[in-house]
Design a protein around this motif. Structure first.
Motif, PDB file in Angstrom:
ATOM      1  N   SER A  35       0.859  -1.176   0.000  1.00 54.74           N
ATOM      2  CA  SER A  35       0.000   0.000   0.000  1.00 54.74           C
ATOM      3  C   SER A  35       0.901   1.233   0.000  1.00 54.74           C
ATOM      4  CB  SER A  35      -0.907   0.014   1.238  1.00 54.74           C
ATOM      5  OG  SER A  35      -1.627   1.228   1.330  1.00 54.74           O
ATOM      6  N   VAL A  36       0.607   2.196  -0.872  1.00 58.94           N
ATOM      7  CA  VAL A  36       1.426   3.407  -1.016  1.00 58.94           C
ATOM      8  C   VAL A  36       0.502   4.613  -1.088  1.00 58.94           C
ATOM      9  CG1 VAL A  36       3.120   4.625  -2.427  1.00 58.94           C
ATOM     10  CG2 VAL A  36       3.211   2.132  -2.262  1.00 58.94           C
ATOM     11  N   ALA A 284       3.992   0.724   2.722  1.00 55.32           N
ATOM     12  CA  ALA A 284       4.360  -0.505   3.429  1.00 55.32           C
ATOM     13  C   ALA A 284       4.200  -1.673   2.481  1.00 55.32           C
ATOM     14  CB  ALA A 284       3.505  -0.702   4.676  1.00 55.32           C
ATOM     15  N   ILE A 285       5.054  -2.692   2.634  1.00 55.35           N
ATOM     16  CA  ILE A 285       4.975  -3.870   1.779  1.00 55.35           C
ATOM     17  C   ILE A 285       5.289  -5.119   2.602  1.00 55.35           C
ATOM     18  CG2 ILE A 285       7.339  -3.468   0.987  1.00 55.35           C
ATOM     19  CD1 ILE A 285       6.556  -4.894  -1.622  1.00 55.35           C
ATOM     20  N   PHE A 286       4.502  -6.166   2.395  1.00 58.52           N
ATOM     21  CA  PHE A 286       4.718  -7.446   3.042  1.00 58.52           C
ATOM     22  C   PHE A 286       5.065  -8.479   1.983  1.00 58.52           C
ATOM     23  CE2 PHE A 286       3.114 -11.648   4.162  1.00 58.52           C
ATOM     24  CZ  PHE A 286       3.745 -11.871   5.376  1.00 58.52           C
ATOM     25  N   THR A 287       6.128  -9.255   2.200  1.00 61.82           N
ATOM     26  CA  THR A 287       6.603 -10.245   1.233  1.00 61.82           C
ATOM     27  C   THR A 287       6.793 -11.587   1.913  1.00 61.82           C
ATOM     28  OG1 THR A 287       7.721  -8.536  -0.067  1.00 61.82           O
ATOM     29  CG2 THR A 287       8.413 -10.811  -0.418  1.00 61.82           C
ATOM     30  N   TYR A 288       6.336 -12.640   1.221  1.00 63.69           N
ATOM     31  CA  TYR A 288       6.466 -13.999   1.744  1.00 63.69           C
ATOM     32  C   TYR A 288       7.053 -14.895   0.662  1.00 63.69           C
ATOM     33  CZ  TYR A 288       5.215 -18.532   3.777  1.00 63.69           C
ATOM     34  OH  TYR A 288       5.260 -19.795   4.274  1.00 63.69           O
ATOM     35  N   ASN A 289       8.100 -15.632   1.015  1.00 64.20           N
ATOM     36  CA  ASN A 289       8.743 -16.596   0.099  1.00 64.20           C
ATOM     37  C   ASN A 289       8.423 -18.021   0.545  1.00 64.20           C
ATOM     38  OD1 ASN A 289      10.802 -14.064   0.254  1.00 64.20           O
ATOM     39  ND2 ASN A 289      10.840 -14.963  -1.784  1.00 64.20           N
TER      40      ASN A 289
END
Length: 290
Positions: A35-36, A284-289
């Motif tokens: 979200s920006v 904010a950014i959420f990243t999942y590998n």
């Protein structure tokens, strides 16, 4: 279509395969949601304009054969705008409330035994306001580049991109940088979508195994179709990033930024432009590998 963002997306899909900072082998799947917000930018003549972006980016990487690596990518972004429709360009411009952007691409990477790595990355993208149709926003691009390890700590690359979208065809250079200055200090292209996009340069510092901080800049151009033309907004962007990395293969980043003076242009139904004043920004950014 967001021309520089498209180049940036192709860049990050290819250059270093978005490997984690520690150098460990990346997991094949990656998903990011962000979200920006750009709260309020003043226009030279017509009041102000604000924009909020929400999006996701997903990718899958694998070995195609003994020579080629491949990475598939799908991304989507929704943008909400707020401005005085009666004042913007004297009321001549189509009114819109939101913008949609959908993209799909594939990157082919061939590492050479001499260290030289070749990259080819085609991409399709649709970027259109709610006043236009899905087909109005169609565009495509192709990036080709090569990288070479100058030393054990420095990899440089150079290439170019061809981009074709409504009312505009362009060719731009692409610079790839990955320089591990010290064990904790690194200079490279930003590695996360959303706020700045990966295009640009960022100096980052690994405080410990969990926390990393970065400072960088990028030049963002977003372009999208209207019912009878297109709008282009250009702004240089400077940002500060703080990232927390969890051992369970996820991370979360917060951004504070400053979008410098830029320009808003209209193409198609008529030709016009005006300056866009500087404004603050956050994200904010959420990243999942996995």
């Amino acid at each position: 279509m967001q021309r520089l963002l498209l180049a940036s997306t192709l860049l990050i899909s290819s250059a270093c395969w978005a490997q984690p900072t520690g150098g460990e082998r990346p997991l094949p799947f990656e998903f990011s949601a962000y979200s920006v917000g750009f709260p309020s930018a003043s226009l030279e003549n017509d009041g102000g304009i604000s924009q909020d972006n929400y999006g996701f980016n997903s990718s899958y990487r694998k070995s195609l054969n003994q020579q080629w690596l491949v990475r598939y990518q799908l991304d989507y972004e929704y943008s909400r705008f707020d401005f005085d429709r009666g004042r913007l360009f004297g009321g001549r411009l189509d009114s819109w409330d939101s913008k949609h952007q959908l993209g799909a691409g594939v990157s082919f990477v061939r590492p050479g035994r001499d260290g030289l790595t070749w990259i080819v990355a085609p991409r399709l993208q649709w970027a259109y306001a709610d006043s236009a149709s899905f087909s109005d926003g169609f565009g495509y691009g192709l990036m080709a580049a090569a990288t070479y390890p100058v030393s054990d700590t420095l990899t440089l690359g150079f290439g170019g991109g061809y981009f074709n979208d409504p009312y505009d065809v362009s060719v731009i250079p692409v610079l790839l940088v990955k320089w591990q200055i010290t064990d904790k200090l690194r200079l490279d292209n930003p590695f996360e979508p959303g706020f700045s996009g990966p295009g640009g340069l960022e100096l980052s510092y690994a405080f410990n195994d969990f926390w990393e901080f970065g400072f960088g800049s990028a030049y963002r151009t977003q372009r999208f179709a209207l019912e009878q033309g297109s709008v282009e907004i250009e702004n240089p962007l400077t940002f500060f990033r703080g990232t927390y990395r969890n051992p369970d293969h996820w991370r979360i980043s917060g951004y504070l930024g400053y979008r410098s003076d830029g320009e808003m242009k209209v193409h198609g139904q008529f030709e016009a432009s005006q300056d866009v004043k500087a404004e603050s920004a956050f994200g904010a950014i959420f990243t999942y590998n996995f």
